[in-house]
Motif scaffolding. Structure first.
Motif, mmCIF file in Angstrom:
data_model
loop_
_atom_site.group_PDB
_atom_site.id
_atom_site.type_symbol
_atom_site.label_atom_id
_atom_site.label_comp_id
_atom_site.label_asym_id
_atom_site.label_seq_id
_atom_site.Cartn_x
_atom_site.Cartn_y
_atom_site.Cartn_z
ATOM 1 N N ASN A 196 0.825 -1.205 0.000
ATOM 2 C CA ASN A 196 0.000 0.000 0.000
ATOM 3 C C ASN A 196 0.861 1.258 0.000
ATOM 4 O O ASN A 196 0.609 2.195 -0.764
ATOM 5 N N GLU A 197 1.894 1.280 0.854
ATOM 6 C CA GLU A 197 2.785 2.443 0.890
ATOM 7 C C GLU A 197 3.495 2.626 -0.451
ATOM 8 O O GLU A 197 3.691 3.749 -0.914
ATOM 9 N N TYR A 198 3.868 1.507 -1.073
ATOM 10 C CA TYR A 198 4.531 1.567 -2.383
ATOM 11 C C TYR A 198 3.583 2.137 -3.431
ATOM 12 O O TYR A 198 3.975 2.968 -4.265
ATOM 13 N N SER A 199 2.322 1.701 -3.392
ATOM 14 C CA SER A 199 1.356 2.210 -4.373
ATOM 15 C C SER A 199 1.134 3.705 -4.189
ATOM 16 O O SER A 199 1.066 4.456 -5.165
ATOM 17 N N LEU A 200 1.034 4.157 -2.928
ATOM 18 C CA LEU A 200 0.847 5.593 -2.675
ATOM 19 C C LEU A 200 2.056 6.392 -3.149
ATOM 20 O O LEU A 200 1.913 7.491 -3.702
ATOM 21 N N TYR A 201 3.242 5.839 -2.918
ATOM 22 C CA TYR A 201 4.478 6.484 -3.381
ATOM 23 C C TYR A 201 4.467 6.621 -4.913
ATOM 24 O O TYR A 201 4.793 7.680 -5.454
ATOM 25 N N LEU A 202 4.054 5.558 -5.590
ATOM 26 C CA LEU A 202 4.038 5.574 -7.064
ATOM 27 C C LEU A 202 2.969 6.528 -7.594
ATOM 28 O O LEU A 202 3.191 7.232 -8.581
ATOM 29 N N PHE A 203 1.797 6.543 -6.951
ATOM 30 C CA PHE A 203 0.762 7.503 -7.356
ATOM 31 C C PHE A 203 1.286 8.927 -7.204
ATOM 32 O O PHE A 203 1.050 9.786 -8.049
ATOM 33 N N ASP A 204 2.008 9.172 -6.115
ATOM 34 C CA ASP A 204 2.564 10.493 -5.855
ATOM 35 C C ASP A 204 3.564 10.897 -6.923
ATOM 36 O O ASP A 204 3.726 12.084 -7.228
ATOM 37 N N LYS A 205 4.238 9.889 -7.502
ATOM 38 C CA LYS A 205 5.213 10.153 -8.561
ATOM 39 C C LYS A 205 4.570 10.176 -9.947
ATOM 40 O O LYS A 205 5.261 10.353 -10.957
ATOM 41 N N GLY A 206 3.252 9.961 -10.013
ATOM 42 C CA GLY A 206 2.568 9.967 -11.293
ATOM 43 C C GLY A 206 2.730 8.682 -12.085
ATOM 44 O O GLY A 206 2.351 8.626 -13.256
ATOM 45 N N LYS A 207 3.233 7.619 -11.449
ATOM 46 C CA LYS A 207 3.425 6.331 -12.137
ATOM 47 C C LYS A 207 2.186 5.473 -11.923
ATOM 48 O O LYS A 207 2.185 4.486 -11.192
ATOM 49 N N GLU A 208 1.120 5.880 -12.574
ATOM 50 C CA GLU A 208 -0.200 5.340 -12.268
ATOM 51 C C GLU A 208 -0.323 3.856 -12.602
ATOM 52 O O GLU A 208 -0.918 3.091 -11.818
ATOM 53 N N GLU A 209 0.221 3.422 -13.726
ATOM 54 C CA GLU A 209 0.061 2.028 -14.141
ATOM 55 C C GLU A 209 0.669 1.067 -13.113
ATOM 56 O O GLU A 209 0.022 0.112 -12.665
ATOM 57 N N LEU A 210 1.911 1.331 -12.720
ATOM 58 C CA LEU A 210 2.561 0.476 -11.725
ATOM 59 C C LEU A 210 1.907 0.644 -10.362
ATOM 60 O O LEU A 210 1.770 -0.333 -9.605
ATOM 61 N N ALA A 211 1.479 1.869 -10.044
ATOM 62 C CA ALA A 211 0.813 2.113 -8.761
ATOM 63 C C ALA A 211 -0.452 1.287 -8.634
ATOM 64 O O ALA A 211 -0.747 0.730 -7.568
ATOM 65 N N LEU A 212 -1.203 1.181 -9.722
ATOM 66 C CA LEU A 212 -2.442 0.386 -9.698
ATOM 67 C C LEU A 212 -2.144 -1.090 -9.475
ATOM 68 O O LEU A 212 -2.902 -1.788 -8.789
ATOM 69 N N GLN A 213 -1.040 -1.575 -10.040
ATOM 70 C CA GLN A 213 -0.651 -2.971 -9.817
ATOM 71 C C GLN A 213 -0.325 -3.214 -8.349
ATOM 72 O O GLN A 213 -0.743 -4.219 -7.757
ATOM 73 N N MET A 214 0.430 -2.287 -7.738
ATOM 74 C CA MET A 214 0.777 -2.423 -6.325
ATOM 75 C C MET A 214 -0.465 -2.284 -5.439
ATOM 76 O O MET A 214 -0.594 -2.979 -4.430
ATOM 77 N N GLU A 215 -1.378 -1.402 -5.844
ATOM 78 C CA GLU A 215 -2.618 -1.223 -5.098
ATOM 79 C C GLU A 215 -3.450 -2.500 -5.106
ATOM 80 O O GLU A 215 -4.027 -2.886 -4.084
ATOM 81 N N GLU A 216 -3.488 -3.164 -6.258
ATOM 82 C CA GLU A 216 -4.240 -4.414 -6.367
ATOM 83 C C GLU A 216 -3.649 -5.490 -5.460
ATOM 84 O O GLU A 216 -4.381 -6.250 -4.816
ATOM 85 N N LEU A 217 -2.315 -5.553 -5.403
ATOM 86 C CA LEU A 217 -1.664 -6.526 -4.521
ATOM 87 C C LEU A 217 -1.907 -6.176 -3.053
ATOM 88 O O LEU A 217 -2.127 -7.061 -2.220
ATOM 89 N N ALA A 218 -1.872 -4.890 -2.734
ATOM 90 C CA ALA A 218 -2.169 -4.471 -1.360
ATOM 91 C C ALA A 218 -3.579 -4.897 -0.980
ATOM 92 O O ALA A 218 -3.804 -5.438 0.117
ATOM 93 N N PHE A 219 -4.524 -4.676 -1.884
ATOM 94 C CA PHE A 219 -5.911 -5.049 -1.602
ATOM 95 C C PHE A 219 -6.033 -6.554 -1.383
ATOM 96 O O PHE A 219 -6.779 -6.998 -0.493
#
Length: 368
Positions: free
Chosen positions: A125-148
């Motif tokens: 989850n922290e990784y996904s938020l970090y990636l969203f903050d960096k504008g790396k939406e595609e990878l952030a969504l993948q990390m978000e899915e794994l967090a979920f």
């Protein structure tokens, strides 16, 4: 030099002990070494444990996992605490990939541990938020899915401690699932002795209440906007703003709906109102930049994108919008410069690659 695992045959070594653990002859021992060639000095109990851990981490269905697990916990019974500490250090240093590697191995080593499950869920989850903050939406969504995925497993546990309730509440808060967040935060408060976190959670509950986002009209407006029923969404958000006239979320949502309807001047007015109540929200500056770009006011558009960058200088989406703006201004060299910046952050960004191809082929770009 990359670390690699070597396997040592134990055939013919009956009754051989390593730190009071009797090894099997039929299973080679994995040893983690830091060179291309295994030396005698590399063959230590610690390196054997690290080799076993690496094999377990990288092979979900490892046939010797029970034997490796017995070896590891016999020779180093505090391995969980040591590796968790190493993972937390990596996470705190922003090396999320290394932390996830360690948490993955720990979870496979001890799949019944709620703590390992929680740690990997929080890290993703922290990784996904970090990636969203960096504008790396595609990878952030993948990390978000794994967090979920991992938070869902925690959600399904029959018994939860206060730490699990705390992080479940934070996770659902970050996903704007306020009802679940409130439920878990209340459970946390009823169980915890951690006064510092209790204060944090009570403040979060007050913040949720102040947002008005649990209001039926606001939630209905969101649902209608997501379903592209924008005129009906406007009616609902206006009802909400009658009750919460100082709520920046309401003006933000209304501005977003108006932008979808291409009513850019009206959208600007609502985004500006939202800024009056929350001047630190980077998305408001980004939205204003998009509106002014569509209105053909490129100077103001650039000004607001620049303000957005001051809040978050690593957000790829803002650089992409600046590239689109440069394209509209027919400044192709500047557009390519922004694409190069995006490429430095993420060499696999498909939107930037498509824009580069569009510029080179002198194609047309649809308005946002």
């Amino acid at each position: 030099m990359l670390e690699q695992v070597f396997f040592i045959s134990m055939e013919g070594r009956s009754d051989f002990l390593i730190e009071n653990f009797q090894v099997r002859e039929d299973v080679p021992l994995p040893v983690l070494a830091s060179s291309e060639n295994l030396s005698k000095e590399d063959i230590t109990p610690d390196n054997i444990i690290l080799g076993m851990f690496r094999v377990i981490r990288d092979n979900e269905n490892e046939e010797n996992i029970d034997y490796y697990r017995d070896f590891i916990y016999t020779v180093k019974p505090d391995i969980d605490a040591q590796l968790t500490s190493a993972a937390l250090e990596a996470e705190n240093n922003g090396d999320y990939a290394e932390a996830i590697d360690i948490y993955t191995g720990l979870l496979r080593l001890n799949s019944d541990s709620p703590e390992h499950l929680l740690n990997i869920a929080v890290c993703y989850n922290e990784y996904s938020l970090y990636l969203f903050d960096k504008g790396k939406e595609e990878l952030a969504l993948q990390m978000e899915e794994l967090a979920f995925k991992y938070f869902k497993l925690l959600d399904d546990l029959p018994e939860k401690n206060d730490r699990i309730y705390y992080y479940l509440g934070r996770f659902y808060l970050s996903k704007e699932n306020y009802e679940k967040s409130i439920d878990y935060f209340k459970e946390f408060i009823s169980l915890t002795d951690d006064d510092e976190r209790k204060k944090e959670v009570l403040d979060a509950l007050k913040m949720i209440q102040s947002l008005g986002v649990l209001n039926e009209d606001y939630r209905y407006a969101q649902e209608l906007a997501e379903a592209d029923k924008d005129e009906a969404a406007l009616e609902s958000v206006d009802k909400f703003l009658e009750k919460y006239p100082s709520n920046w979320n309401g003006y933000h949502l209304k501005g977003f709906i108006l932008r979808k309807l291409e009513r850019y001047e009206d959208a600007v007015l609502n985004f500006q109102k939202a800024l009056n109540f929350n001047g630190n929200e980077v998305d408001l500056y980004n939205e204003l930049g998009l509106c002014y770009m569509n209105l053909g006011n490129y100077n103001k558009s650039e000004l607001y994108f620049a303000k957005a960058l001051r809040f978050n200088s690593d957000d790829i989406s803002i650089y992409y919008n600046l590239a689109i703006l440069s394209y509209h201004k027919k400044n192709m060299s500047e557009a390519l410069k922004y694409c190069e910046i995006i490429n430095e952050f993420n060499p696999n960004d498909l939107k930037a690659k498509d824009l580069v191809n569009l510029i080179k082929n002198s194609g047309e770009l649809n308005a946002l």
